[in-house]
Scaffold this motif. Structure first.
Motif, PDB file in Angstrom:
ATOM      1  N   GLU B  19       0.979  -1.373  -0.182  1.00  0.00           N
ATOM      2  CA  GLU B  19      -0.146  -0.123  -0.043  1.00  0.00           C
ATOM      3  C   GLU B  19       0.645   1.200  -0.452  1.00  0.00           C
ATOM      4  OE1 GLU B  19      -3.112   0.012   2.760  1.00  0.00           O
ATOM      5  OE2 GLU B  19      -2.742  -2.167   3.270  1.00  0.00           O
ATOM      6  N   HIS B  25      -4.052   3.291  -1.172  1.00  0.00           N
ATOM      7  CA  HIS B  25      -4.367   2.663   0.563  1.00  0.00           C
ATOM      8  C   HIS B  25      -5.590   2.571   1.036  1.00  0.00           C
ATOM      9  CE1 HIS B  25      -3.040   2.915   4.591  1.00  0.00           C
ATOM     10  NE2 HIS B  25      -4.073   3.568   5.235  1.00  0.00           N
ATOM     11  N   ARG B  31      -8.714  -4.092   3.007  1.00  0.00           N
ATOM     12  CA  ARG B  31      -7.688  -5.011   3.437  1.00  0.00           C
ATOM     13  C   ARG B  31      -7.715  -5.925   4.556  1.00  0.00           C
ATOM     14  NH1 ARG B  31      -6.464  -1.346   6.569  1.00  0.00           N
ATOM     15  NH2 ARG B  31      -5.385   0.013   5.318  1.00  0.00           N
ATOM     16  N   GLY B  72      -1.561  -5.080  -5.189  1.00  0.00           N
ATOM     17  CA  GLY B  72      -2.178  -3.788  -4.947  1.00  0.00           C
ATOM     18  C   GLY B  72      -2.791  -3.468  -5.439  1.00  0.00           C
TER      19      GLY B  72
END
Lengths: 130, 304
Positions: B19, B25, B31, B72
């Motif tokens: 991240e 993010h 997550r 990611g």
């Protein structure tokens, strides 16, 4: 190297964190695992998460050597798993013993999620077994 | 059925959930979902620390023989990754395109996706701070889980031979030195050993003596009696019930699964096993001694 290139993989921190998901048994309360994993993720700290330390130990997975390397008294490897005695001898059984005083274990079978998280993130909490 | 653990050479790839710079993010829920899904599927996940600053010297990830997948939300412009040791090719997978687990699975097809053989990691772990090398576990275990190293020290040799949920060897260990980390109760699960645990373990050995001096023959007799009843009984289901009833007490005493009780060898076979193990150990000792003698003779020969 462009600005978009990633720069680091958790190097030079004050100790490493290892989380065991104990994926192949139901001995660790699901809620505790969930909370610990959620809070670790939200903390921004670097950590390693493994599906099951027992399974890795049985396979003598070389990754265990990577996980326990670099732990020292000043920068301990902080482990969220089960009983410290079990964790210690699982590493030993894999041929990658944890150095004395270089690790601490926070027990998700006995401690609350908040105690475990505080412990592995090196915040105030219950003293951990080493 | 307990199948074999995969050798380390065929281990699944490690996933790096990234991240930092060059990637979005993730939201907390997302997550957790990704981490949880990967771990449940048997993948180890590294969550790296964010880059400390723009001008910080780059450090790429490092493989220790395993394949690496960097996961990611890269927004279409996935960064270039390198293995610090230069040993592994790194695949970059964008979380934004499809289910992360599907993406990781398909990326790892050429390697080894985890949990393929369904082996349950149930096996004994020896606490060498407590073990006195008495070999009771080696003599007792019916499935060749234990062996001895060249120095004659007891060790767990065939983890995958162990019968899932059977903690019998830890029950007979007089020093409470055998753990099963996934066992429900302490001290077998690795919890601290208290003085009362040591006393109760000693009592268990005494109980086995009271059962006729030989726990193996008791177990075998129970098993044979049950088998006899089973063969003479016309109603199979009734016979099965009878057999279950007969084994219930032993199961309760030692927490041994039915599957193990049903396959007990004879006391003679167990004695033979213990004799062979002892013989093997003595041979190893003799070999190691002659090797030492040979080495010291060579040393003298060279005048070192």
């Amino acid at each position: 190297m462009s600005d978009r290139e990633p720069r680091t993989e958790g190097r030079g921190d004050s100790g490493r964190i290892l989380y065991c998901h104990c994926a192949y048994a139901k001995v660790v309360p699901v809620e505790t695992k969930r909370e610990v994993l959620e809070q670790l993720g939200a903390s921004g700290a670097a950590f390693e998460a493994v599906p099951d330390l027992c399974e890795m130990s049985a396979r003598k997975d070389p990754a265990l050597a990577r996980l326990c390397a670099g732990g020292s008294e000043s920068a301990k490897l902080r482990i969220a798993a089960c009983y410290p005695r079990a964790v210690r001898w699982l590493f030993h059984a894999a041929g990658t013993p944890l150095a004395k005083g270089a690790f601490e274990v926070h027990n998700m079978r006995e401690q609350s999620a908040s105690e475990v998280v505080a412990g592995v993130l090196n915040q105030e909490g219950e003293p951990a077994a080493t | 059925m307990n199948t074999h653990p995969e050798p380390a050479s065929s281990r699944p790839p490690r996933v790096v959930l990234y991240e930092g710079r060059g990637a979005a993010h993730l939201k907390a829920g997302r997550r957790f979902e990704v981490l949880h899904e990967l771990l449940e599927a048997g993948y180890a996940v590294t969550r790296p620390a964010p880059a400390p600053s723009l001008d910080h010297e780059a450090a790429v990830t490092e493989s220790h023989g395993e394949a690496l997948i960097v996961l990611g939300e890269f927004g279409g412009g996935a960064p270039r990754w390198e293995d610090r040791a230069g040993r592994a090719a790194i695949e970059v997978v964008d979380l934004a395109h499809g289910d992360p687990l599907d993406r990781v699975h398909s990326s790892s097809e050429q390697d080894h996706a985890p949990r393929q053989n369904g082996w349950l990691p149930w096996f004994p772990v020896i606490d060498y701070d407590r073990c006195t090398n008495c070999m009771q576990c080696l003599s007792f275990c019916l499935f060749d889980v234990y062996g001895v190293d060249p120095e004659g020290k007891i060790q767990v040799r065939n983890e995958s031979n162990c019968k899932t949920n059977c903690p019998a060897c830890s029950r007979v260990c007089p020093d409470v030195a055998i753990l099963f980390p996934k066992y429900k109760k302490g001290p077998i699960n690795g919890d601290q050993v208290r003085s009362e645990d040591v006393q109760s373990e000693a009592m268990k050995v005494d109980i086995s003596a009271l059962l006729g001096g030989d726990i193996y023959s008791t177990l075998r007799d129970r098993s044979q009696n049950a088998r006899k009843r089973f063969s003479t009984e016309r109603d199979e289901s009734k016979a099965l019930l009878e057999r279950k009833k007969c084994l219930k007490q032993l199961k309760k005493d030692l927490d041994i699964p039915d599957e193990v009780l049903m396959t007990l060898p004879s006391a003679g076979e167990i004695e033979e096993r213990a004799r062979r193990a002892k013989e093997k150990m003595e041979k190893r000792k003799a070999r190691s001694k002659s090797e030492q003698d040979r080495r010291s003779a060579t040393t003298e020969e060279w005048g070192i």
